[in-house]
Design a protein around this motif. Structure first.
Motif, PDB file in Angstrom:
ATOM      1  N   LEU A  59       0.696  -1.415  -0.079  1.00 37.12           N
ATOM      2  CA  LEU A  59      -0.031   0.133   0.021  1.00 37.12           C
ATOM      3  C   LEU A  59       0.950   1.302  -0.116  1.00 37.12           C
ATOM      4  O   LEU A  59       1.849   1.308   0.635  1.00 37.12           O
ATOM      5  CB  LEU A  59      -0.811   0.162   1.159  1.00 37.12           C
ATOM      6  N   GLY A  60       0.564   2.057  -0.821  1.00 33.17           N
ATOM      7  CA  GLY A  60       1.251   3.481  -1.169  1.00 33.17           C
ATOM      8  C   GLY A  60       2.377   3.384  -1.914  1.00 33.17           C
ATOM      9  O   GLY A  60       3.148   4.269  -2.256  1.00 33.17           O
ATOM     10  N   VAL A  61       2.497   2.162  -2.527  1.00 30.63           N
ATOM     11  CA  VAL A  61       3.372   2.039  -3.705  1.00 30.63           C
ATOM     12  C   VAL A  61       2.589   1.583  -5.060  1.00 30.63           C
ATOM     13  O   VAL A  61       1.887   0.638  -4.984  1.00 30.63           O
ATOM     14  CB  VAL A  61       4.524   0.989  -3.443  1.00 30.63           C
ATOM     15  N   SER A  62       2.713   2.297  -6.031  1.00 34.72           N
ATOM     16  CA  SER A  62       1.870   1.970  -7.306  1.00 34.72           C
ATOM     17  C   SER A  62       2.837   1.912  -8.519  1.00 34.72           C
ATOM     18  O   SER A  62       3.742   2.889  -8.590  1.00 34.72           O
ATOM     19  CB  SER A  62       0.595   2.605  -7.326  1.00 34.72           C
ATOM     20  N   ARG A  63       2.432   1.282  -9.456  1.00 33.63           N
ATOM     21  CA  ARG A  63       3.346   1.474 -11.012  1.00 33.63           C
ATOM     22  C   ARG A  63       2.468   2.308 -11.584  1.00 33.63           C
ATOM     23  O   ARG A  63       1.109   2.581 -11.767  1.00 33.63           O
ATOM     24  CB  ARG A  63       2.896  -0.179 -11.554  1.00 33.63           C
ATOM     25  N   SER A  64       3.320   3.292 -12.385  1.00 29.59           N
ATOM     26  CA  SER A  64       2.762   4.484 -12.861  1.00 29.59           C
ATOM     27  C   SER A  64       3.149   4.574 -14.190  1.00 29.59           C
ATOM     28  O   SER A  64       4.503   4.608 -14.754  1.00 29.59           O
ATOM     29  CB  SER A  64       3.208   5.622 -12.271  1.00 29.59           C
ATOM     30  N   VAL A  65       2.522   4.942 -15.162  1.00 26.24           N
ATOM     31  CA  VAL A  65       2.955   5.425 -16.709  1.00 26.24           C
ATOM     32  C   VAL A  65       2.826   6.860 -16.999  1.00 26.24           C
ATOM     33  O   VAL A  65       1.659   7.004 -16.847  1.00 26.24           O
ATOM     34  CB  VAL A  65       2.453   4.313 -17.633  1.00 26.24           C
ATOM     35  N   LYS A  66       3.550   7.500 -17.276  1.00 22.15           N
ATOM     36  CA  LYS A  66       3.523   9.086 -17.688  1.00 22.15           C
ATOM     37  C   LYS A  66       3.915   8.991 -19.112  1.00 22.15           C
ATOM     38  O   LYS A  66       5.115   8.640 -19.633  1.00 22.15           O
ATOM     39  CB  LYS A  66       4.304   9.814 -16.905  1.00 22.15           C
ATOM     40  N   ARG A  67       3.216   9.797 -19.898  1.00 23.21           N
ATOM     41  CA  ARG A  67       3.517   9.979 -21.478  1.00 23.21           C
ATOM     42  C   ARG A  67       3.941  11.469 -21.679  1.00 23.21           C
ATOM     43  O   ARG A  67       3.300  12.368 -21.037  1.00 23.21           O
ATOM     44  CB  ARG A  67       2.417   9.938 -22.248  1.00 23.21           C
ATOM     45  N   THR A  68       5.048  11.755 -22.366  1.00 28.78           N
ATOM     46  CA  THR A  68       5.582  12.926 -22.517  1.00 28.78           C
ATOM     47  C   THR A  68       4.616  13.525 -23.628  1.00 28.78           C
ATOM     48  O   THR A  68       3.787  12.764 -24.495  1.00 28.78           O
ATOM     49  CB  THR A  68       6.973  12.999 -23.073  1.00 28.78           C
ATOM     50  N   PRO A  69       4.716  14.729 -23.889  1.00 27.35           N
ATOM     51  CA  PRO A  69       3.910  15.331 -25.104  1.00 27.35           C
ATOM     52  C   PRO A  69       4.182  14.711 -26.229  1.00 27.35           C
ATOM     53  O   PRO A  69       3.376  14.599 -27.223  1.00 27.35           O
ATOM     54  CB  PRO A  69       4.269  16.941 -25.213  1.00 27.35           C
ATOM     55  N   ALA A  70       5.216  14.534 -26.483  1.00 21.49           N
ATOM     56  CA  ALA A  70       5.838  13.449 -28.082  1.00 21.49           C
ATOM     57  C   ALA A  70       5.270  12.042 -27.930  1.00 21.49           C
ATOM     58  O   ALA A  70       5.263  11.250 -28.791  1.00 21.49           O
ATOM     59  CB  ALA A  70       7.246  13.365 -27.965  1.00 21.49           C
ATOM     60  N   GLY A  71       4.511  11.543 -26.683  1.00 20.71           N
ATOM     61  CA  GLY A  71       4.104  10.089 -26.728  1.00 20.71           C
ATOM     62  C   GLY A  71       4.952   9.140 -26.258  1.00 20.71           C
ATOM     63  O   GLY A  71       4.328   7.998 -25.912  1.00 20.71           O
ATOM     64  N   VAL A  72       6.005   9.426 -25.662  1.00 17.06           N
ATOM     65  CA  VAL A  72       6.780   8.695 -25.227  1.00 17.06           C
ATOM     66  C   VAL A  72       6.620   8.141 -23.717  1.00 17.06           C
ATOM     67  O   VAL A  72       6.420   9.283 -22.970  1.00 17.06           O
ATOM     68  CB  VAL A  72       8.593   9.110 -24.977  1.00 17.06           C
ATOM     69  N   ALA A  73       6.511   6.877 -23.332  1.00 20.04           N
ATOM     70  CA  ALA A  73       5.971   6.295 -22.179  1.00 20.04           C
ATOM     71  C   ALA A  73       7.258   6.188 -21.112  1.00 20.04           C
ATOM     72  O   ALA A  73       8.313   5.775 -21.496  1.00 20.04           O
ATOM     73  CB  ALA A  73       5.304   5.026 -22.204  1.00 20.04           C
ATOM     74  N   SER A  74       7.116   6.823 -19.841  1.00 27.31           N
ATOM     75  CA  SER A  74       8.106   6.586 -18.967  1.00 27.31           C
ATOM     76  C   SER A  74       7.228   5.984 -17.589  1.00 27.31           C
ATOM     77  O   SER A  74       6.435   6.499 -17.068  1.00 27.31           O
ATOM     78  CB  SER A  74       8.301   7.972 -18.472  1.00 27.31           C
TER      79      SER A  74
END
Length: 159
Positions: A80-95
């Motif tokens: 709890l308190g730890v989650s997997r996250s995916v963020k995308r840059t404006p260019a669409g690259v996933a981090s």
């Protein structure tokens, strides 16, 4: 009519006064039969509510204790308190990263993340869990961190 509600159920007919202070409930029923009608019972209920609110205002408020949650069915990482996250840059690259959240004080939430691209899946997760444990230890003390560590070991999660 805050704190006053009407009850007409079975053989019970009257006005119910209810108030709360420091986790305790204060309540009283004003029966139509005892007060010889609905209107006199309502008047008595209103009077009682006023005096009850005055009495409760004189009782000092206890600070609310902090609730510590260890499990949540929506959690997918096992911590709890730890989650997997995916963020995308404006260019669409996933981090991708493991995000860690904690509450240093009531009403304040903080977060940080550990990059999967930078550390790799296993190391990023271990860093996130270790950081979460550190923050829980700082906020709640060693006993809470020890309990969480034991729960993680039961799940086979090494930190």
């Amino acid at each position: 009519m805050k704190g006053i509600s009407r009850i007409d159920s079975g053989s019970t007919h009257g006005w119910f006064v209810r108030a709360y202070k420091n986790g305790k409930t204060y309540s009283k029923l004003f029966s139509d039969g005892k007060w010889k009608g609905s209107e006199p019972a309502l008047g008595a209920a209103r009077d009682h509510r006023g005096s009850l609110n005055d009495r409760l205002a004189k009782i000092p408020a206890k600070p609310r204790g902090r609730r510590i949650v260890f499990r949540d069915s929506r959690n997918t990482t096992g911590v709890l308190g730890v989650s997997r996250s995916v963020k995308r840059t404006p260019a669409g690259v996933a981090s991708e990263s493991f995000a860690v959240t904690w509450r240093p004080e009531p009403g304040v939430q903080k977060c940080t993340s550990f990059s999967i691209n930078k550390y790799g899946e296993d190391k990023a997760f271990k860093l996130a869990v270790a950081f979460r444990l550190k923050k829980l230890r700082e906020i709640h003390g060693q006993a809470v961190a020890r309990k969480l560590r034991g729960m993680l070991e039961e799940k086979g999660i090494a930190v």
